[in-house]
Design a protein around this motif. Sequence first.
Motif, PDB file in Angstrom:
ATOM      1  N   PHE A 188     -55.775  49.600  74.871  1.00  0.00           N
ATOM      2  CA  PHE A 188     -55.806  49.382  73.427  1.00  0.00           C
ATOM      3  C   PHE A 188     -56.904  50.234  72.794  1.00  0.00           C
ATOM      4  O   PHE A 188     -58.093  50.071  73.092  1.00  0.00           O
ATOM      5  CB  PHE A 188     -56.023  47.892  73.119  1.00  0.00           C
ATOM      6  N   GLN A 189     -56.480  51.148  71.952  1.00  0.00           N
ATOM      7  CA  GLN A 189     -57.416  52.040  71.262  1.00  0.00           C
ATOM      8  C   GLN A 189     -57.852  51.350  69.982  1.00  0.00           C
ATOM      9  O   GLN A 189     -57.029  51.064  69.110  1.00  0.00           O
ATOM     10  CB  GLN A 189     -56.707  53.360  70.949  1.00  0.00           C
ATOM     11  N   LEU A 214     -56.920  36.939  78.933  1.00  0.00           N
ATOM     12  CA  LEU A 214     -56.932  38.230  79.623  1.00  0.00           C
ATOM     13  C   LEU A 214     -58.368  38.610  80.012  1.00  0.00           C
ATOM     14  O   LEU A 214     -59.328  37.975  79.581  1.00  0.00           O
ATOM     15  CB  LEU A 214     -56.296  39.304  78.733  1.00  0.00           C
ATOM     16  N   GLU A 266     -49.489  50.469  78.669  1.00  0.00           N
ATOM     17  CA  GLU A 266     -49.162  49.251  77.914  1.00  0.00           C
ATOM     18  C   GLU A 266     -50.337  48.270  77.908  1.00  0.00           C
ATOM     19  O   GLU A 266     -50.333  47.313  77.160  1.00  0.00           O
ATOM     20  CB  GLU A 266     -47.899  48.591  78.482  1.00  0.00           C
ATOM     21  N   ARG A 267     -51.326  48.526  78.750  1.00  0.00           N
ATOM     22  CA  ARG A 267     -52.478  47.617  78.806  1.00  0.00           C
ATOM     23  C   ARG A 267     -53.749  48.264  78.251  1.00  0.00           C
ATOM     24  O   ARG A 267     -54.846  47.773  78.439  1.00  0.00           O
ATOM     25  CB  ARG A 267     -52.714  47.163  80.248  1.00  0.00           C
ATOM     26  N   PRO A 325     -52.584  41.262  86.628  1.00  0.00           N
ATOM     27  CA  PRO A 325     -51.971  41.572  85.321  1.00  0.00           C
ATOM     28  C   PRO A 325     -52.846  41.185  84.130  1.00  0.00           C
ATOM     29  O   PRO A 325     -52.527  41.558  82.996  1.00  0.00           O
ATOM     30  CB  PRO A 325     -50.682  40.727  85.343  1.00  0.00           C
ATOM     31  N   VAL A 385     -57.074  44.310  81.041  1.00  0.00           N
ATOM     32  CA  VAL A 385     -56.740  45.226  79.945  1.00  0.00           C
ATOM     33  C   VAL A 385     -57.954  46.118  79.668  1.00  0.00           C
ATOM     34  O   VAL A 385     -59.086  45.759  79.992  1.00  0.00           O
ATOM     35  CB  VAL A 385     -56.334  44.478  78.645  1.00  0.00           C
ATOM     36  N   PHE A 400     -59.226  38.925  73.154  1.00  0.00           N
ATOM     37  CA  PHE A 400     -58.414  39.083  74.379  1.00  0.00           C
ATOM     38  C   PHE A 400     -58.846  38.053  75.429  1.00  0.00           C
ATOM     39  O   PHE A 400     -58.012  37.427  76.075  1.00  0.00           O
ATOM     40  CB  PHE A 400     -58.573  40.494  74.956  1.00  0.00           C
TER      41      PHE A 400
END
Lengths: 294, 330
Positions: free
Chosen positions: B68-69, B89, B65-66, B41, B44, B84
């Motif tokens: 990111f633009q 993460l 949901e993981r 999990p 990302v 992050f």
Amino acid sequence: MTTYTASGRSPLRVDQRIEEISDAAYRIRHHALNMGEVQGQGYVGQALGAADMLATVYCDQLTYQPGNPGWEERDRFLLSTGHYAIGHYAALAEAGIIPIEELETYGSDDSRLPMSGMSTYTPGMEISGGSLGHGLTIAVGMALSLRHQGRAQRVFNFLSDGELDEGSTWEAAMGAAHHQLGHLTALVDINALQADGPTAGVLRTEPVTEKWEAFGWYAQRVDGNDVGALVEAFDSISEQAQAVGRPSVVLCDTKVGRGVPLLENREKAHFMRIEDNEWQICRDQLSAGSQGRK
Amino acid sequence: MSTTKPRLKTSAMIASFADPGQKTSSAPFGHALARLADEDPRIVGLTADLGKYTDMHIFAQQHPERFFQMGMAEQLLFGAAAGFAETGLIPFASTYSVFAARRAYDFLCLDIAEPNLNVNVIGGLPGLTTGYGPSHQATEDIAIFRGMPNLTIVDPCDSLDIEQAVPQLAASEGPTYLRLLRGKVPTVLDEYDYSFELGKAKVLRTGRDVVFVSSGLMTMRALEAAKSLAEHHVNVAVVHSPTIKPFDAETVVNEVDSNRLVVTLENHSVVGGLYETLAAAMVARQVSAKVIPIGLPDQFLDAGALPTLHDRYGLSVDAITATVLAGLEN
């Protein structure tokens, strides 16, 4: 483990908060002068100017554990302007994160307190600043990441008006608004001074407030040496910005050398030279103007 | 009498370098990252407006949901990736290699490499894998990145390399840089007794006359050229070194330390890449041999169709074969 909880970390009234912050700012200024004397030079002028901003954040806004700087639930404070480390170390000492006695090692060989702030050296220093324009980009990632993990912490980024020259600051400003990072707050120290001279002559950044607003931020401009104004600005963020997912910026007009008339009135310089015999005069002037603070 | 103009060759932006009929795998990076994210999990994905062109869109579709633009803002991309990683993460951040290496170097260096964060940089269009000219051709990305402390540099050969590398990049502690091959990526190494191991070079085939030391898509070419040279009765060994840094000097120099002709093959400038990495490792071990570098010249390259350009700059199988035969005669 003691946890300091942000503002109104307390049942304190606003006037009591202002008193507490002002006392801390006074001590941060003294710490900065003592550190500057060790090296005979340094970014003392900036530290004195930003002391009220730093005190407000550490006394009144951040949630953290002094004995556990890596505590996962802490709010994050990112110092983008690495050369302001002298002021940040003073604030970290005031916050109980590093010992006050250690401050005298500032800038010395093998010290944990290098001239330019680095995360790998100092407890409580979240990032390595100094290459300007980085802090806000990292802050955006941290804020996105914390929200993604369902964590409620806030992220603060301290930057200077000189950093508004950097394109990356504006990449990050756009990113923060796009991703609706209401838990991200930037503090900009507008001392109107850069390495090569006054900001207005180096690269004009005004109108600053309108720029941040145009980028989608909740922007407030205050006298950064007026603790009452800072408290009021920070207090409005939860409703005006956090609640609606809008990043917030507090634009703080500050005076280089604030609290020490000898330095306030000296010709402004990015890297201020202070003679050996002047340090005590500076301390005396700071104490004399402090209205009995301790 | 009507005259027909000869049709001109065109330069596709995202040209596939797979040969006609070659076995390929679609978007191996994106699928590998999505699979890894199923298990972990902390994974990302971030990109700077190049999700579709770095196969990150596969991950984004499977784990929206993981993903990111960050917009076309490479400094933000890598600063944010550091943020992050600082908060627990494991980000994979993709853009083109030129933008990672040239435009966002300071952010990779100070925000990611100095604090030794587990950020995995995915660089599309490495070396000469686009015909768009110097704005898009990352001919010197390895040269730029080799000087950055803490950064692991991986130049995979094919889909198998990429699929096996992704989980290892995530598992390795510090930052990594992967020279991405995207789209329909050839699958070549499954025919050899091979598996990707971060930090290791592998001998893919042995040979008594010549030793090829290669990385990236040039390993694919090296294997083909070895077959072609066999027809000329030249017996070629191929050592594949997908990890450029840290370099597996022990394995590679051990192979080079013989009386065979040594040839390096890389999809990169001959300055600052595999050739010079090997040369330094040989000097340090007092191993002396003639080494012929096959790679991109120290110049800004032409725009054009990839097959044309690979031929022009000596990266095609035919060009490699000719270079080696000439090298053996001298």
